[in-house]
Design an enzyme around this catalytic site. Structure first.
Site, PDB file in Angstrom:
ATOM      1  N   CYS A 155      54.711  41.898 -59.649  1.00  0.00           N
ATOM      2  CA  CYS A 155      53.524  41.263 -59.905  1.00  0.00           C
ATOM      3  C   CYS A 155      53.123  40.204 -58.610  1.00  0.00           C
ATOM      4  O   CYS A 155      54.250  39.499 -58.374  1.00  0.00           O
ATOM      5  CB  CYS A 155      53.579  40.422 -61.264  1.00  0.00           C
ATOM      6  SG  CYS A 155      52.120  39.288 -61.515  1.00  0.00           S
ATOM      7  N   CYS A 202      46.711  43.679 -56.619  1.00  0.00           N
ATOM      8  CA  CYS A 202      47.231  43.628 -57.945  1.00  0.00           C
ATOM      9  C   CYS A 202      48.009  44.770 -58.576  1.00  0.00           C
ATOM     10  O   CYS A 202      47.348  45.828 -58.699  1.00  0.00           O
ATOM     11  CB  CYS A 202      45.984  43.339 -59.116  1.00  0.00           C
ATOM     12  SG  CYS A 202      46.238  43.220 -60.745  1.00  0.00           S
TER      13      CYS A 202
HETATM   14  N1  DGL Z   1      48.852  39.534 -60.203  1.00  0.00           N
HETATM   15  C1  DGL Z   1      48.533  40.507 -60.846  1.00  0.00           C
HETATM   16  C2  DGL Z   1      49.660  41.681 -60.806  1.00  0.00           C
HETATM   17  O1  DGL Z   1      50.211  41.972 -59.624  1.00  0.00           O
HETATM   18  C3  DGL Z   1      47.748  40.419 -62.306  1.00  0.00           C
HETATM   19  C4  DGL Z   1      48.338  39.266 -63.090  1.00  0.00           C
HETATM   20  C5  DGL Z   1      47.796  38.812 -64.251  1.00  0.00           C
HETATM   21  O2  DGL Z   1      46.583  38.685 -64.133  1.00  0.00           O
HETATM   22  O3  DGL Z   1      48.451  38.988 -65.291  1.00  0.00           O
HETATM   23  O4  DGL Z   1      49.981  42.217 -61.750  1.00  0.00           O
END
Ligand code: DGL
Length: 271
Positions: free
Chosen positions: A192, A82
């Site tokens: 993301c 993440c």
């Molecule tokens: N997928 C995650 C990222 O790479 C977090 C997305 C979220 O839950 O807002 O930042």
């Protein structure tokens, strides 16, 4: 001498892997190709997503509980797939557990910075953008590269709820992307893990290969580092187990574009 010894040793324990939901599956997909003999334990914190709209205190609390869960599983390393947690919690948590933590942004910044672009764009969650960690990390290696950042609220929920094809979603996606394109970056980083699910939408407005999915670099970085530290697995079957903090069925449905989840995710309450 010590390094050579390390390179010859193996560690067959699993690797922990986490994200707020299905986003990390876009990363796991790449890891499976580059590290076929590793066993993975994937935690999707679906109960608390979207992470990108949470405070630092909340994100540290979520990550800490997930790391403690991974400690009970005797993992050899944890992949912070993440971007948001890498940006907001890594510096605070990196030395607190008995395994090495690999954060996506800090692991790929050097590789991004080594490319010969004068201006690149970063699309990411509000929390990642507010931290400016992409910009700061790239500047460490290439201060001449201009980095334009753009937060994309709503995009994560569109993916988690499988609303990629709705008209309303298309408006959210195209309006943010249009602002980014106005800056004229040569490449746009999908900062993301959920955003690769939107590539079909995004590539209506500009060529697909203008987008960089950093997880490709990330997988190779970790393979190299595990090799260096003597922690690669050998002879493992390359299994995966999934854990989620809510709605296992939604997780399987939303994630199927990137991953064929063959075993039912186990519901885990860490609160
Ligand atoms: N997928 C995650 C990222 O790479 C977090 C997305 C979220 O839950 O807002 O930042």
């Amino acid at each position: 001498m010590e390094n050579n010894e390390n390179m010859n040793s193996i560690d067959n324990r699993p690797i922990g892997f986490f994200d707020s939901g299905v986003g990390g599956l876009t990363v796991l997909d790449k890891f499976k190709k580059v590290l076929p003999e590793e066993n993975f334990l994937y935690f999707g914190d679906t109960k608390h997503m979207p992470y990108g709209e949470k405070s630092e205190e909340e994100l540290i609390n979520f990550a800490d509980k997930i790391f403690k869960f991974f400690e009970t599983k005797n993992v050899k390393a944890v992949v912070m797939a993440c971007n948001t947690t890498s940006a907001v919690t890594y510096e605070k948590l990196k030395n607190q557990y008995n395994f090495k933590i690999y954060p996506i942004i800090q692991s790929v910044a050097k590789i991004l910075a080594s490319e010969n672009y004068s201006r690149i764009g970063i699309l990411a969650t509000p929390a990642t953008i507010n931290s400016h960690v992409y910009k700061k990390e790239i500047a460490k290696y290439n201060p001449n590269m201009e980095v334009v950042e753009m937060a994309c609220p709503e995009w994560v929920k569109i993916v988690e709820e499988g609303r990629e094809k709705d008209e309303e979603s298309e408006k959210f996606i195209s309006s943010r992307l249009a602002k980014m394109l106005w800056w004229g970056p040569e490449k746009i980083v999908l900062g993301c893990t959920h955003y690769p699910y939107l590539l079909q939408n995004l590539s209506k407005y500009t060529e697909r290969n203008r987008f960089i999915d950093p997880s490709i670099h990330f997988a190779q970085y970790i393979k190299d580092d595990l090799t260096k530290c003597g922690k690669l697995s050998s002879g493992n079957k390359g299994t995966e187990e999934f854990f989620v903090s809510s709605s296992p069925e939604n997780f399987v449905n939303a994630g199927k574009m990137f991953y064929n989840i063959k075993t039912s995710p186990e519901l885990i309450n860490l609160d």
